[in-house]
Design a protein around this motif. Structure first.
Motif, PDB file in Angstrom:
ATOM      1  N   ALA A  43       0.832  -1.208   0.000  1.00 11.99           N
ATOM      2  CA  ALA A  43       0.000   0.000   0.000  1.00 11.99           C
ATOM      3  C   ALA A  43       0.865   1.256   0.000  1.00 11.99           C
ATOM      4  CB  ALA A  43      -0.926  -0.005   1.212  1.00 11.99           C
ATOM      5  N   ILE A  44       1.961   1.233   0.748  1.00  7.95           N
ATOM      6  CA  ILE A  44       2.872   2.389   0.775  1.00  7.95           C
ATOM      7  C   ILE A  44       3.464   2.612  -0.611  1.00  7.95           C
ATOM      8  CG2 ILE A  44       5.071   3.256   1.671  1.00  7.95           C
ATOM      9  CD1 ILE A  44       4.404   1.743   4.287  1.00  7.95           C
ATOM     10  N   LYS A  45       3.935   1.548  -1.236  1.00  6.74           N
ATOM     11  CA  LYS A  45       4.517   1.666  -2.579  1.00  6.74           C
ATOM     12  C   LYS A  45       3.489   2.185  -3.580  1.00  6.74           C
ATOM     13  CE  LYS A  45       8.002  -2.007  -2.132  1.00  6.74           C
ATOM     14  NZ  LYS A  45       8.418  -3.357  -2.616  1.00  6.74           N
ATOM     15  N   LYS A  46       2.275   1.653  -3.507  1.00  8.95           N
ATOM     16  CA  LYS A  46       1.226   2.058  -4.429  1.00  8.95           C
ATOM     17  C   LYS A  46       0.888   3.530  -4.248  1.00  8.95           C
ATOM     18  CE  LYS A  46      -3.457   0.854  -5.931  1.00  8.95           C
ATOM     19  NZ  LYS A  46      -4.619  -0.070  -5.725  1.00  8.95           N
ATOM     20  N   THR A  47       0.820   3.985  -3.004  1.00  4.91           N
ATOM     21  CA  THR A  47       0.494   5.378  -2.735  1.00  4.91           C
ATOM     22  C   THR A  47       1.611   6.299  -3.211  1.00  4.91           C
ATOM     23  OG1 THR A  47      -0.773   4.680  -0.789  1.00  4.91           O
ATOM     24  CG2 THR A  47      -0.216   7.009  -0.937  1.00  4.91           C
ATOM     25  N   LEU A  48       2.849   5.884  -3.030  1.00  4.72           N
ATOM     26  CA  LEU A  48       3.978   6.693  -3.496  1.00  4.72           C
ATOM     27  C   LEU A  48       3.995   6.811  -5.015  1.00  4.72           C
ATOM     28  CD1 LEU A  48       6.820   5.372  -1.163  1.00  4.72           C
ATOM     29  CD2 LEU A  48       5.975   7.728  -1.256  1.00  4.72           C
ATOM     30  N   GLU A  49       3.570   5.758  -5.701  1.00  9.71           N
ATOM     31  CA  GLU A  49       3.631   5.727  -7.160  1.00  9.71           C
ATOM     32  C   GLU A  49       2.362   6.241  -7.822  1.00  9.71           C
ATOM     33  OE1 GLU A  49       4.307   1.618  -7.812  1.00  9.71           O
ATOM     34  OE2 GLU A  49       6.390   1.646  -7.087  1.00  9.71           O
TER      35      GLU A  49
ATOM     36  N   ASP B  25      -3.741  11.407   1.452  1.00  7.81           N
ATOM     37  CA  ASP B  25      -3.727  10.105   0.796  1.00  7.81           C
ATOM     38  C   ASP B  25      -3.079   9.058   1.699  1.00  7.81           C
ATOM     39  OD1 ASP B  25      -4.864  11.288  -1.398  1.00  7.81           O
ATOM     40  OD2 ASP B  25      -3.002  11.411  -2.553  1.00  7.81           O
ATOM     41  N   PHE B  26      -1.995   9.449   2.358  1.00  5.74           N
ATOM     42  CA  PHE B  26      -1.293   8.508   3.230  1.00  5.74           C
ATOM     43  C   PHE B  26      -2.101   8.209   4.494  1.00  5.74           C
ATOM     44  CE2 PHE B  26       2.184   9.828   0.541  1.00  5.74           C
ATOM     45  CZ  PHE B  26       2.914   8.663   0.387  1.00  5.74           C
ATOM     46  N   VAL B  27      -2.819   9.213   4.992  1.00  2.66           N
ATOM     47  CA  VAL B  27      -3.678   8.979   6.157  1.00  2.66           C
ATOM     48  C   VAL B  27      -4.771   7.976   5.806  1.00  2.66           C
ATOM     49  CG1 VAL B  27      -5.396  10.025   7.684  1.00  2.66           C
ATOM     50  CG2 VAL B  27      -3.241  11.212   7.242  1.00  2.66           C
ATOM     51  N   GLN B  28      -5.420   8.155   4.652  1.00  3.08           N
ATOM     52  CA  GLN B  28      -6.462   7.229   4.231  1.00  3.08           C
ATOM     53  C   GLN B  28      -5.899   5.829   4.016  1.00  3.08           C
ATOM     54  OE1 GLN B  28      -9.758   7.866   4.163  1.00  3.08           O
ATOM     55  NE2 GLN B  28      -9.198   9.855   5.001  1.00  3.08           N
ATOM     56  N   MET B  29      -4.695   5.761   3.457  1.00  6.58           N
ATOM     57  CA  MET B  29      -4.058   4.463   3.246  1.00  6.58           C
ATOM     58  C   MET B  29      -3.783   3.771   4.567  1.00  6.58           C
ATOM     59  SD  MET B  29      -0.797   2.948   3.505  1.00  6.58           S
ATOM     60  CE  MET B  29       0.373   4.303   3.372  1.00  6.58           C
ATOM     61  N   MET B  30      -3.218   4.507   5.541  1.00  4.71           N
ATOM     62  CA  MET B  30      -2.902   3.928   6.836  1.00  4.71           C
ATOM     63  C   MET B  30      -4.166   3.497   7.569  1.00  4.71           C
ATOM     64  SD  MET B  30       0.333   3.726   7.211  1.00  4.71           S
ATOM     65  CE  MET B  30       0.286   3.281   8.940  1.00  4.71           C
ATOM     66  N   ARG B  31      -5.200   4.312   7.482  1.00  5.05           N
ATOM     67  CA  ARG B  31      -6.454   3.960   8.164  1.00  5.05           C
ATOM     68  C   ARG B  31      -7.041   2.689   7.568  1.00  5.05           C
ATOM     69  NH1 ARG B  31     -11.708   7.779   7.991  1.00  5.05           N
ATOM     70  NH2 ARG B  31     -11.691   7.003   5.854  1.00  5.05           N
ATOM     71  N   GLY B  32      -7.005   2.592   6.226  1.00  6.06           N
ATOM     72  CA  GLY B  32      -7.531   1.406   5.571  1.00  6.06           C
ATOM     73  C   GLY B  32      -6.774   0.150   5.952  1.00  6.06           C
TER      74      GLY B  32
ATOM     75  N   ALA C 191      11.906  -4.173   4.578  1.00  8.54           N
ATOM     76  CA  ALA C 191      11.036  -3.731   3.486  1.00  8.54           C
ATOM     77  C   ALA C 191      10.837  -2.220   3.525  1.00  8.54           C
ATOM     78  CB  ALA C 191       9.685  -4.453   3.571  1.00  8.54           C
ATOM     79  N   ILE C 192      10.628  -1.675   4.729  1.00  9.47           N
ATOM     80  CA  ILE C 192      10.473  -0.226   4.869  1.00  9.47           C
ATOM     81  C   ILE C 192      11.789   0.473   4.539  1.00  9.47           C
ATOM     82  CG2 ILE C 192       9.955   1.653   6.470  1.00  9.47           C
ATOM     83  CD1 ILE C 192       7.538  -0.036   5.693  1.00  9.47           C
ATOM     84  N   ALA C 193      12.901  -0.108   4.956  1.00 13.73           N
ATOM     85  CA  ALA C 193      14.215   0.467   4.660  1.00 13.73           C
ATOM     86  C   ALA C 193      14.450   0.528   3.157  1.00 13.73           C
ATOM     87  CB  ALA C 193      15.316  -0.338   5.338  1.00 13.73           C
ATOM     88  N   ASP C 194      14.029  -0.497   2.437  1.00 14.86           N
ATOM     89  CA  ASP C 194      14.180  -0.508   0.977  1.00 14.86           C
ATOM     90  C   ASP C 194      13.390   0.626   0.339  1.00 14.86           C
ATOM     91  OD1 ASP C 194      15.843  -2.695   1.081  1.00 14.86           O
ATOM     92  OD2 ASP C 194      14.269  -4.160   0.593  1.00 14.86           O
ATOM     93  N   ILE C 195      12.183   0.861   0.850  1.00 18.01           N
ATOM     94  CA  ILE C 195      11.364   1.963   0.329  1.00 18.01           C
ATOM     95  C   ILE C 195      12.046   3.297   0.604  1.00 18.01           C
ATOM     96  CG2 ILE C 195       9.174   3.201   0.593  1.00 18.01           C
ATOM     97  CD1 ILE C 195       7.849   0.503   1.172  1.00 18.01           C
ATOM     98  N   LEU C 196      12.567   3.464   1.821  1.00 17.27           N
ATOM     99  CA  LEU C 196      13.254   4.710   2.174  1.00 17.27           C
ATOM    100  C   LEU C 196      14.476   4.935   1.292  1.00 17.27           C
ATOM    101  CD1 LEU C 196      13.171   4.523   6.082  1.00 17.27           C
ATOM    102  CD2 LEU C 196      11.734   5.934   4.600  1.00 17.27           C
ATOM    103  N   GLU C 197      15.239   3.874   1.087  1.00 12.19           N
ATOM    104  CA  GLU C 197      16.440   3.984   0.252  1.00 12.19           C
ATOM    105  C   GLU C 197      16.069   4.395  -1.162  1.00 12.19           C
ATOM    106  OE1 GLU C 197      20.166   4.346  -0.571  1.00 12.19           O
ATOM    107  OE2 GLU C 197      19.672   3.492   1.391  1.00 12.19           O
TER     108      GLU C 197
END
Length: 205
Positions: free
Chosen positions: A76-82, A94-101, A140-146
């Motif tokens: 979901a994080i990747k999808k929202t970023l893209e 958008d990120f708040v709605q994603m996290m809530r979902g 996985a989160i570290a990969d997204i941050l990188e």
């Protein structure tokens, strides 16, 4: 669009998905300790044998549910970023709605996480498997941050894995707060937390 044939592998995958969805409901209603595999099987519309053909026991089922939840969060994080050319800091909503979902996908996940965490402290095998899931989630989160740092040319001395650990710990805590007091951990807190993370990454919000 032609229908894809329901192969044996797809049927097994579908059964597993149904069982995980049923498990999320049963665990949310009954808790980890009180829930039974019979209840999960009944909720999914399968026999108990179907549960055991996919999971060794209740502990294995719960850990699979946790792993699935973590994978959904990352996707979901990747999808929202893209999803847009608009920079992430301009799309906090958008990120708040994603996290809530994602938090609502497995109801009471914060409470279940805490319950299983206490159980795992007294069960070395469960503890190690849970730790493996946590380490994989942090990676996985570290990969997204990188990826974001590289793509946006953000230079920060803080190692990405340490930052990822902080982010994971922050949102685990919010999830647990949300189960006991939804108003205390509402959308305003989620937005503030996401903005806080963005500032920590060197992004102006």
């Amino acid at each position: 669009m032609p229908l894809e044939p329901l192969t044996a592998e797809r049927r097994r995958q579908q059964t597993r998905e149904y069982l995980l969805r049923a498990a999320s409901q049963v665990f949310a209603e009954r808790g980890f300790h009180e829930a039974t595999l019979d209840e999960v099987a009944a909720a999914a519309g399968y026999t108990k044998g179907a549960v055991y053909s996919n999971f060794k026991n209740k502990e294995d089922l719960f850990l699979a549910l946790l792993e699935d939840a973590y994978a959904r969060d990352t996707a979901a994080i990747k999808k929202t970023l893209e999803a847009s050319d608009v920079p992430p800091e301009a799309r906090l909503g958008d990120f708040v709605q994603m996290m809530r979902g994602e938090m609502e996908y497995v109801p009471n996940l914060g409470a279940l996480y805490l319950e299983f965490h206490l159980y795992a402290l007294r069960n070395p095998t469960a503890r190690e498997r849970m730790n493996e899931l946590e380490r994989a989630d942090v990676r996985a989160i570290a990969d997204i941050l990188e990826s974001e740092r590289t793509q946006r040319e953000i230079e920060i001395d803080e190692p990405v894995e340490r930052t990822a650990r902080i982010i994971v710990a922050l949102f685990r805590g919010i999830s647990m707060m949300r189960t006991s007091d939804p108003e205390m951990a509402g959308e305003d807190l989620l937005e503030s937390a996401i903005a806080f993370v963005s500032r920590g990454l060197g992004v102006e919000t």
